[in-house]
Design a protein around this motif. Sequence first.
Motif, PDB file in Angstrom:
ATOM      1  N   GLN A  81       5.336  25.674  21.342  1.00 43.78           N
ATOM      2  CA  GLN A  81       3.927  25.577  21.756  1.00 43.78           C
ATOM      3  C   GLN A  81       3.709  26.221  23.126  1.00 43.78           C
ATOM      4  N   ILE A  82       4.590  25.895  24.071  1.00 41.27           N
ATOM      5  CA  ILE A  82       4.440  26.420  25.441  1.00 41.27           C
ATOM      6  C   ILE A  82       4.678  27.931  25.466  1.00 41.27           C
ATOM      7  N   ALA A  83       5.702  28.376  24.727  1.00 42.89           N
ATOM      8  CA  ALA A  83       6.034  29.808  24.733  1.00 42.89           C
ATOM      9  C   ALA A  83       4.888  30.658  24.196  1.00 42.89           C
ATOM     10  N   HIS A  84       4.124  30.096  23.272  1.00 46.79           N
ATOM     11  CA  HIS A  84       3.020  30.866  22.667  1.00 46.79           C
ATOM     12  C   HIS A  84       1.696  30.706  23.423  1.00 46.79           C
ATOM     13  N   ASP A  85       1.644  29.798  24.409  1.00 45.91           N
ATOM     14  CA  ASP A  85       0.376  29.486  25.079  1.00 45.91           C
ATOM     15  C   ASP A  85       0.307  30.177  26.451  1.00 45.91           C
ATOM     16  N   THR A  86      -0.188  31.427  26.449  1.00 48.03           N
ATOM     17  CA  THR A  86      -0.236  32.163  27.728  1.00 48.03           C
ATOM     18  C   THR A  86      -1.481  31.805  28.543  1.00 48.03           C
ATOM     19  N   GLU A  87      -2.376  31.020  27.962  1.00 47.17           N
ATOM     20  CA  GLU A  87      -3.576  30.629  28.709  1.00 47.17           C
ATOM     21  C   GLU A  87      -3.250  29.530  29.725  1.00 47.17           C
ATOM     22  N   HIS A  88      -2.467  28.543  29.296  1.00 51.72           N
ATOM     23  CA  HIS A  88      -2.157  27.412  30.175  1.00 51.72           C
ATOM     24  C   HIS A  88      -0.867  27.614  30.972  1.00 51.72           C
ATOM     25  N   PHE A  89      -0.007  28.526  30.492  1.00 45.90           N
ATOM     26  CA  PHE A  89       1.311  28.700  31.115  1.00 45.90           C
ATOM     27  C   PHE A  89       1.509  30.167  31.502  1.00 45.90           C
ATOM     28  N   SER A  90       1.756  30.401  32.789  1.00 40.67           N
ATOM     29  CA  SER A  90       1.934  31.776  33.282  1.00 40.67           C
ATOM     30  C   SER A  90       3.414  32.104  33.427  1.00 40.67           C
ATOM     31  N   SER A  91       3.729  33.384  33.246  1.00 39.64           N
ATOM     32  CA  SER A  91       5.105  33.863  33.430  1.00 39.64           C
ATOM     33  C   SER A  91       5.306  34.489  34.807  1.00 39.64           C
ATOM     34  N   ARG A  92       4.358  34.273  35.719  1.00 38.59           N
ATOM     35  CA  ARG A  92       4.503  34.987  36.993  1.00 38.59           C
ATOM     36  C   ARG A  92       5.717  34.510  37.786  1.00 38.59           C
ATOM     37  N   ARG A  93       6.158  33.274  37.523  1.00 32.15           N
ATOM     38  CA  ARG A  93       7.443  32.824  38.091  1.00 32.15           C
ATOM     39  C   ARG A  93       8.338  32.449  36.908  1.00 32.15           C
ATOM     40  N   VAL A  94       9.520  33.012  36.849  1.00 26.95           N
ATOM     41  CA  VAL A  94      10.357  32.762  35.666  1.00 26.95           C
ATOM     42  C   VAL A  94      11.648  32.004  35.991  1.00 26.95           C
ATOM     43  N   VAL A  95      11.779  31.566  37.259  1.00 23.65           N
ATOM     44  CA  VAL A  95      12.928  30.735  37.628  1.00 23.65           C
ATOM     45  C   VAL A  95      12.396  29.517  38.382  1.00 23.65           C
ATOM     46  N   VAL A  96      12.899  28.328  38.034  1.00 25.70           N
ATOM     47  CA  VAL A  96      12.530  27.098  38.744  1.00 25.70           C
ATOM     48  C   VAL A  96      13.426  26.985  39.971  1.00 25.70           C
ATOM     49  N   ARG A  97      12.793  26.921  41.146  1.00 24.24           N
ATOM     50  CA  ARG A  97      13.572  26.865  42.396  1.00 24.24           C
ATOM     51  C   ARG A  97      13.016  25.761  43.292  1.00 24.24           C
ATOM     52  N   ASP A  98      13.696  25.527  44.417  1.00 29.15           N
ATOM     53  CA  ASP A  98      13.254  24.494  45.357  1.00 29.15           C
ATOM     54  C   ASP A  98      11.998  24.887  46.119  1.00 29.15           C
TER      55      ASP A  98
END
Length: 405
Positions: A64-81
């Motif tokens: 669901q999240i992978a297909h939902d580009t409206e609510h979830f952006s790919s501008r950051r692709v690594v979770v960091r501190d």
Amino acid sequence: MSDTVVMSAHPPVTDWVHDFDHTDPRWTEDPFPIWDQLRAECPVVHTDRFLGCYLPTTYEAVKQIAHDTEHFSSRRVVVRDVRPEQVGNAPPITSDPPEHKPAKQLLLPPFTPDAMKKLEPRVRAICNELIDDFIAEGKCDAAARYTKHIPVRAIAHMLGIPEKDSDLFIRWIHEILELGIKDNEIFLRGIREMGEYFVGHIEERKRHPTDDLISTLMNAKGKDGQPLSDEHVQGSLRLLLIAGIDTTWSAIGSSLWHLAKTPADRERLVAEPTLMPSAVEELLRAYSPVTMAREVMKETVISGCPVKPGNMVLLSFPAANRDPAVFPDADKVLIDRKENRHAAFGLGIHRCVGSNLARMEMTVALEEWLKRIPDFRLDPAGQVKWSEGTVRGPRQLPMLFARPG
């Protein structure tokens, strides 16, 4: 600042469901039971660590999240501190629609199955050159001497840059994907050095065009019919290096680790080489190396769980691939598994551009190893060490095998 100081900044986890940490040593060592525990509790869990982060644990929630580009952006692709302003864009992986599609289409032609067939003999040669170096010793660290060099040298060959520079790439990737999670200075240094390296190659090709992948990108036209900016070319090169190396060496390493400790599967693959395609798919499913990230842009609900902006999402394709609701015997590795719609290469518009390359490199690396070293096991005197962060694979893999002859 030493690696140890950097890496131990987080207190240990005492409650995985409400306070998970994908950099905790227990997760690094063996994440599978943790995912099972989380999945049994809730399809999407949350932690306050990393400035707030969600983790979907079911195949359905990840999809669901992978297909939902409206609510979830790919501008950051690594979770960091930290979440500084954007540095080091790497289109198309860091792009959202509408910029994403044209950026991705530029990268597809060099990675077609036909292009991979042309590259395959060089990859076989690389594997055998590496094996030549250690086979007489009867033992080796397969991560240090085999798995990590195959994708680095293959991508260097495609890009038309010296294969001998591969140690540099390996260092940058370690800094950006592992140490950089908790140390922004190291992260920025890796990005900067990689950028400077590619600037030199781009300038060189302006003077002397070549027929490699760097020139292909420089000659490509964007959606406006204009050549890509140097920044765009650099970002795409950075993506190819970061996304194409760590991931595949992790997948090859996990596969050899599995075969070293599962003699029945190893013997079967040696006896029935036609099983290799289904074995590769199953090893990709069972030990998927890559977890991506998304940034929540607007409030929404995923699998009944509310998800709020200001948080990141750890998009765990590996956890999705262990979901028993989709894969019968999800925790068993069945090298002849028939139905295997795994998500190791991602789902949605960001599905991996290099999946044909990764499959070919994995297949060739396992075939050449099994041809020359059919009987091998983990060295009980050594220790297997796994990488920390969003790409999981063995970084230390001590093996024992019979010397030839």
